[in-house]
Scaffold this motif. Structure first.
Motif, PDB file in Angstrom:
ATOM      1  N   LEU A   1     122.642  38.419   0.091  1.00  0.00           N
ATOM      2  CA  LEU A   1     121.669  39.170   0.885  1.00  0.00           C
ATOM      3  C   LEU A   1     122.168  40.575   1.178  1.00  0.00           C
ATOM      4  O   LEU A   1     121.414  41.556   1.108  1.00  0.00           O
ATOM      5  N   SER A   2     123.458  40.702   1.515  1.00  0.00           N
ATOM      6  CA  SER A   2     124.015  42.026   1.822  1.00  0.00           C
ATOM      7  C   SER A   2     123.989  42.936   0.598  1.00  0.00           C
ATOM      8  O   SER A   2     123.531  44.084   0.669  1.00  0.00           O
TER       9      SER A   2
ATOM     10  N   LEU B   1     127.219  29.300   2.606  1.00  0.00           N
ATOM     11  CA  LEU B   1     126.642  30.292   3.511  1.00  0.00           C
ATOM     12  C   LEU B   1     127.221  31.679   3.255  1.00  0.00           C
ATOM     13  O   LEU B   1     126.501  32.686   3.336  1.00  0.00           O
ATOM     14  N   ILE B   2     128.511  31.738   2.928  1.00  0.00           N
ATOM     15  CA  ILE B   2     129.121  33.030   2.604  1.00  0.00           C
ATOM     16  C   ILE B   2     128.489  33.610   1.341  1.00  0.00           C
ATOM     17  O   ILE B   2     128.220  34.820   1.252  1.00  0.00           O
TER      18      ILE B   2
ATOM     19  N   ARG C   1     129.150  36.057  -6.859  1.00  0.00           N
ATOM     20  CA  ARG C   1     129.100  34.983  -5.878  1.00  0.00           C
ATOM     21  C   ARG C   1     129.904  33.779  -6.359  1.00  0.00           C
ATOM     22  O   ARG C   1     130.066  32.838  -5.687  1.00  0.00           O
TER      23      ARG C   1
ATOM     24  N   THR D   1     120.377  43.864  -0.323  1.00  0.00           N
ATOM     25  CA  THR D   1     119.784  44.835   0.599  1.00  0.00           C
ATOM     26  C   THR D   1     120.265  46.239   0.305  1.00  0.00           C
ATOM     27  O   THR D   1     119.472  47.198   0.270  1.00  0.00           O
TER      28      THR D   1
ATOM     29  N   PHE E   1     125.426  33.063   0.267  1.00  0.00           N
ATOM     30  CA  PHE E   1     124.086  33.529   0.608  1.00  0.00           C
ATOM     31  C   PHE E   1     124.134  34.856   1.358  1.00  0.00           C
ATOM     32  O   PHE E   1     123.357  35.782   1.072  1.00  0.00           O
ATOM     33  N   THR E   2     125.020  34.973   2.333  1.00  0.00           N
ATOM     34  CA  THR E   2     125.102  36.219   3.108  1.00  0.00           C
ATOM     35  C   THR E   2     125.593  37.381   2.249  1.00  0.00           C
ATOM     36  O   THR E   2     125.091  38.506   2.389  1.00  0.00           O
ATOM     37  N   ASP E   3     126.550  37.127   1.358  1.00  0.00           N
ATOM     38  CA  ASP E   3     127.018  38.188   0.469  1.00  0.00           C
ATOM     39  C   ASP E   3     125.911  38.632  -0.486  1.00  0.00           C
ATOM     40  O   ASP E   3     125.759  39.824  -0.774  1.00  0.00           O
TER      41      ASP E   3
END
Length: 250
Positions: free
Chosen positions: A175-176, A168-169, A250, A179, A171-173
């Motif tokens: 996405l951040s 999850l980290i 990642r 973006t 994926f969030t990294d």
């Protein structure tokens, strides 16, 4: 000479699960325009080519019970899909930026068929998406993904429990980072659209009897296309160069 045909086939299938899961979700290969049989052949060819490299890692895992082997199938497929989705999130960010650019320059209509998926989008956003994917393939982004997938046999070996928190980290990294990169790429068009609409709003206040918003559309489109003409090379180049830093990080 193959001394254990059954074990070889079982080991090949475990490699195919991880590679096939990645091909299933990876941008370009997972396109609706690519036939399903071709994806299977690509995943099978890749599995055959890397099986000798991973033989000492994969073959001992097949000397287990049937229940454990079935668990390996699910876990390997999940790991492959995760790596493919990390790369796919980056290309989805380009579609997001392309939609913003098309909206800011007034080129959101008419809609056309998506080049990669069975959906509709504007012609300008479709052109940007296609150019970005072409640059990624020219820069061998799939080699980076497959190399990371092979290295994952060290960080995520057989029998280990997949760390969902780390996933999850990641994926969030991703996405951040994606973006911020895409907002940077489409920022000139955001500023252009904002300044143009503010200027048109002031003109409309000075001459309310004139339908300024209908008259301004050709000028908005002309200025936006000129801006796109001068910036598209840098936009696509920065998109291709930033993939490695986002994915490998990642």
């Amino acid at each position: 000479m193959i001394t254990d045909p059954q074990g070889t086939v079982l080991a090949l299938f475990l490699v195919f699960c991880r590679i096939g899961g990645c091909v299933l979700a990876m941008p370009g290969f997972s396109s609706a325009r690519v036939p399903t049989h071709l994806r299977v052949f690509i995943a099978g060819a890749l599995s055959l080519s890397i099986l000798p490299v991973l033989w000492d890692t994969v073959y001992p895992a097949v000397q287990t019970s049937s229940a454990t082997y079935i668990g390996f199938i699910f876990s390997e497929s999940l790991i492959g899909v995760m790596y493919g989705m990390l790369a796919r999130l980056y290309t989805l960010g380009l579609q997001f930026a392309a939609s913003i650019i098309a909206m800011m320059v007034g080129y959101s209509q008419p809609s056309a068929s998506d080049i990669f998926e069975d959906s509709s989008e504007s012609s300008l956003s479709g052109f940007i998406t296609f150019a970005g994917m072409m640059i990624l393939f020219m820069m061998d982004f799939h080699h980076i993904v497959f190399r990371a997938l092979i290295d994952s046999y060290v960080s995520m070996p057989f029998g280990g429990i997949m760390d969902m928190r780390s996933t999850l980290i990641s994926f969030t990294d991703t996405l951040s980072s994606t973006t911020f990169i895409m907002l940077r790429l489409c920022s000139p068009f955001l500023i252009y659209g904002l300044m143009f609409n503010i200027a048109i709003g002031f003109i409309n206040k000075l001459a309310p009897q004139i339908p300024v918003y209908f008259i301004s559309t050709p000028y908005l489109l002309m200025g936006g296309l000129f801006l796109f003409y001068f910036s598209v090379a840098a936009l696509v180049s920065q998109f291709g160069q930033s993939f490695a830093s986002v994915f490998i990080g990642r």
